[in-house]
Design an enzyme around this catalytic site. Structure first.
Site, PDB file in Angstrom:
ATOM      1  N   LEU A  14       0.840  -1.107  -0.132  1.00  0.00           N
ATOM      2  CA  LEU A  14       0.040  -0.348  -0.271  1.00  0.00           C
ATOM      3  C   LEU A  14       0.738   0.964   0.089  1.00  0.00           C
ATOM      4  O   LEU A  14       1.982   1.151   1.429  1.00  0.00           O
ATOM      5  CB  LEU A  14      -0.548   0.249   1.205  1.00  0.00           C
ATOM      6  N   HIS A  15       0.750   1.788  -1.332  1.00  0.00           N
ATOM      7  CA  HIS A  15       1.438   3.846  -1.191  1.00  0.00           C
ATOM      8  C   HIS A  15       0.519   4.377  -1.826  1.00  0.00           C
ATOM      9  O   HIS A  15       1.071   5.676  -1.414  1.00  0.00           O
ATOM     10  CB  HIS A  15       2.678   3.076  -1.465  1.00  0.00           C
ATOM     11  N   ARG A  16      -0.322   4.167  -2.305  1.00  0.00           N
ATOM     12  CA  ARG A  16      -0.818   5.202  -3.384  1.00  0.00           C
ATOM     13  C   ARG A  16      -1.342   6.685  -2.167  1.00  0.00           C
ATOM     14  O   ARG A  16      -2.523   5.692  -1.562  1.00  0.00           O
ATOM     15  CB  ARG A  16      -2.108   4.825  -4.238  1.00  0.00           C
TER      16      ARG A  16
END
Length: 401
Positions: free
Chosen positions: A204-206
């Site tokens: 998860l990074h957006r």
């Protein structure tokens, strides 16, 4: 032989630029590696240079973090005098980060030929900064180096000349295949007490997923339910670490530090399922034949849905849980797209070294004008398509959930 500047700025770039540099140097080109410094954390930068055997950059711009405008402006300010000093024949940019767009704009104004690796990818989601970077970079590029047929379709629909567009394949897969056996020799599974095929991997990074506490809480709720039947491992991206700590992570999810390239490929290869919001991971899991569930409402890589193992689940917790359950019960059959064969970088080098010079080659300004005035001022019209794009056409693959 030409002098070619290759630009990298952040972790997603490194796996794409390394094989291109190797192929160009193998053919005798003079290659200068410019690192903008958009990623500078050792866990996001140094380990990838070491894992991939990338030589130290010839120039390091050190722009650091900041808002989109600040970061883009600092890259442009630092790259402009460098370009004037080294006077390259061609500049190669990859992907869709701020450094890509910044260096593309400077190059287009300075005059060298510009090549964009991963041209033509489209999500049609204008809330994503990466989409704006992709579209704008393509518009000023001389060479549009597309990874897949859908990307070629997009570029043709937008009015680019045939001599600009080249279907070359996916350079990410060049790096993956070249390093897969080294990755499989990693001790990362033993380090984290994992067994092949008995865990799920999460990334998860957006901003759309990690910056909104309500959205992130919903995603973590879904992951907690999934972890009840399939334990999950989550390498923590620096931009998500603080938010995860604030909200709290459900049981069954093992948080681990950011993984280097080889360790991360080993984790993907051994996972029962991968849940991600990363475009590159969608491609890598497709090449590995590992089931992938994408936690987004659309994808700029629809070929991973058409011909790979990727399924879009969106961000609704109930839908995510249901989709993962279906994938675990009936995993999609592995399929690898054509030209994802480990030779994309060779095809790119052949195109660039046979393409002429800035003095002899038609430039991006030679696009034909639209046949009719656009019917509206929708933002996507800013790309200047030759004809209006039909949303129902197979060339306009949005792949919504």
């Amino acid at each position: 032989m030409p002098r070619i500047v290759c630009v990298a700025g952040a972790r997603p770039n490194y796996m794409k630029i390394k094989p291109v540099m190797d192929a160009l140097e193998h053919r005798g080109a003079e290659v200068l590696l410019v690192h903008t410094g958009q990623h500078y954390d050792p866990a996001m930068n140094d380990v990838f240079f070491a894992d991939l055997g990338i030589r130290p950059p010839d120039r390091y711009l050190g722009v650091g973090s900041g808002s989109h405008a600040e970061q883009t402006g600092r890259v442009m300010t630092a790259f402009e005098p460098l370009l004037d000093e080294v006077a390259p024949d061609i500049v190669v940019v990859v992907g869709d980060i701020n450094s890509t767009l910044a260096c593309a704009l400077v190059t287009a104004k300075a005059g060298p030929l510009l090549a964009h690796v991963e041209a033509g990818l489209r999500s049609r989601d204008w809330s994503m900064p990466e989409e704006i970077n992709r579209v704008a970079t393509d518009r000023v590029a001389d060479y549009l180096l597309a990874p897949s047929p859908d990307a070629v379709d997009n570029l043709r629909a937008e009015g680019y000349r045939e001599d600009q567009v080249h279907l070359v394949g996916n350079v990410m897969i060049d790096t993956l295949l070249a390093n897969l056996e080294r990755a499989r020799a990693s001790d990362v599974l033993g380090r984290y007490g994992l067994s092949k095929g008995e865990f799920g991997l999460v990334t998860l990074h957006r901003p759309a997923n990690v910056d909104d506490p309500e959205v992130l809480a919903g995603l973590l709720k879904a992951l907690g339910e999934i972890a009840g039947s399939c334990p999950l491992v989550l390498p923590v991206h620096p931009r998500a670490a603080g938010k995860l700590a604030e909200i709290g992570v459900p049981g069954g999810i093992q948080l681990v530090p950011p993984a280097g390239y080889l360790d991360f490929i080993a984790l993907q290869d051994a996972a029962r399922v991968v849940l991600t919001d990363s475009g590159g991971v969608q491609e890598e899991t497709t090449a590995l034949g590992v089931p992938c569930v994408t936690l987004r409402d659309n994808t700029e890589r629809p070929i991973t849905v058409e011909q790979g193992t990727n399924v879009l689940a969106g961000r609704d917790p109930e839908r995510i849980v249901a989709t993962v359950g279906q994938v675990l019960d009936a995993p999609p059959a592995p399929r690898r797209p054509k030209l994802w064969d480990g030779r994309a970088s060779d095809r790119i080098a052949d195109v660039l070294l046979a393409g002429g010079t800035a003095a002899t080659r038609p430039r991006p300004t030679d696009l034909a004008a639209p046949a009719d005035p656009p019917a509206s001022t929708d933002r996507p019209r800013a790309v200047g398509p030759k004809t209006p794009i039909d949303p129902t056409s197979p060339t306009d693959r949005t792949f919504p959930i």
